[in-house]
Design an enzyme around this catalytic site. Sequence first.
Site, PDB file in Angstrom:
ATOM      1  N   ALA A 105       0.693  -1.147   0.158  1.00 36.54           N
ATOM      2  CA  ALA A 105      -0.093   0.146   0.053  1.00 36.54           C
ATOM      3  C   ALA A 105       0.788   1.394  -0.106  1.00 36.54           C
ATOM      4  CB  ALA A 105      -0.821   0.073   1.275  1.00 36.54           C
ATOM      5  N   ASP A 153      12.966   3.018   2.693  1.00 37.38           N
ATOM      6  CA  ASP A 153      12.233   2.649   3.482  1.00 37.38           C
ATOM      7  C   ASP A 153      12.775   1.914   4.891  1.00 37.38           C
ATOM      8  OD1 ASP A 153      10.416   3.083   1.557  1.00 37.38           O
ATOM      9  OD2 ASP A 153       9.720   1.123   1.498  1.00 37.38           O
TER      10      ASP A 153
HETATM   11  O1  PMV Z   1       5.787   1.208  -2.094  1.00 33.76           O
HETATM   12  P1  PMV Z   1       6.871   1.226  -1.093  1.00 33.76           P
HETATM   13  O2  PMV Z   1       6.256   1.622   0.374  1.00 33.76           O
HETATM   14  O3  PMV Z   1       7.903   0.057  -1.338  1.00 33.76           O
HETATM   15  O4  PMV Z   1       7.930   2.592  -1.510  1.00 33.76           O
HETATM   16  C1  PMV Z   1       8.616   2.766  -2.732  1.00 33.76           C
HETATM   17  C2  PMV Z   1       9.273   3.786  -2.634  1.00 33.76           C
HETATM   18  C3  PMV Z   1      10.217   3.663  -4.116  1.00 33.76           C
HETATM   19  O5  PMV Z   1      10.770   5.177  -3.981  1.00 33.76           O
HETATM   20  C4  PMV Z   1       9.109   3.789  -5.438  1.00 33.76           C
HETATM   21  C5  PMV Z   1      11.007   2.747  -4.263  1.00 33.76           C
HETATM   22  C6  PMV Z   1      12.147   3.151  -3.153  1.00 33.76           C
HETATM   23  O6  PMV Z   1      13.117   1.985  -2.982  1.00 33.76           O
HETATM   24  O7  PMV Z   1      12.882   4.139  -3.058  1.00 33.76           O
END
Ligand code: PMV
Length: 322
Positions: A105, A153
């Site tokens: 999400a 993250d």
């Molecule tokens: O969708 P999520 O919570 O995994 O966030 C991804 C964020 C991105 O910039 C799209 C990928 C990343 O590794 O930074």
Amino acid sequence: MRQVRSSAPAKVILFGEHFVVAGRPALVTAIDRRAYVTCSPRSRGILVRSGRSMVLWDRGRVVEGSSQVVNSLRPYQVMARTILEEHGGVEGVELEIMSEIPRGAGLGSSASVAVASAKALTTMLGVDNSSEAVIRYAMTCEKMIHGRPSGIDVHIAAAGGTLLYRSSSDWTSFTHNISPGILVIDSGGRRGTGKMVESVQTFVRNKPAEFQELTHVYDELLKESIEAIEASNLRRVGMCMNINQMLLRLLGVSSNSIERAINSAISAGAYGAKLTGAGGGGCVIAVGEADVMRRAAEALAKKYAGSWLAAVAVEGVRVENA
Ligand code: PMV
């Protein structure tokens, strides 16, 4: 050896998802939903439980469990095996995952679980459980899940608060007080981060000049956004989010469900809104005056079950039963 329970927060990316994969800085805030992992010693094998599902591996082979979840739980098993092999002394371990963070999400669920797992296991073993060690282990997990994570993250799940993040060797903490006005709306629809990142990589390969131009606009936008946040000017922050969303739309990572949730937020009084995370579905964030957003949260919760007014999680990963 005692059982250890750890937790790590979810995150929202205020500005810069996808651009951060291309090496640009992004602003990210930890929020008040957490993943909890309980780690217990076992005589042998690595058992990973998540909700009602479980998989047991022995010497790297699945010996018990539901085949549907083997792939999604394997990265945690591989990480646990790496930690056990590096440190020796314990033959097996059980990781029990209980997460408040919806998966796929855009809230960094897999990174929060990886960070909480690494913290719990290293603490249980009595080995280096510093943020640096936890991030290093969790990154191996994220690489298996996403292929090419920027690291944003795992860093925010480990650190908490807000970070201006460019890479694992270039990030700083950032303080702001816009959090009482950040509404998180789950637009529904789920997708894999790896797939969305890959689709942006295809865009970069096929349209390098266009990507360059979008990156240039993003760089200017980020400066403006930081100034707006530092001045707690929510109207300007909202405007910046609308422009960031336009860039993400041009990159092809928005979706009908995301656009509908954004329109609902703006109709409910938000100054601006954008997708957060990889896109293709999942969560939207919206900013506005705190009391307006509080009313918007109540109104939108009827239509979007997973909506809430987020608070910053100042604390990153932590041991719960120290
Ligand atoms: O969708 P999520 O919570 O995994 O966030 C991804 C964020 C991105 O910039 C799209 C990928 C990343 O590794 O930074």
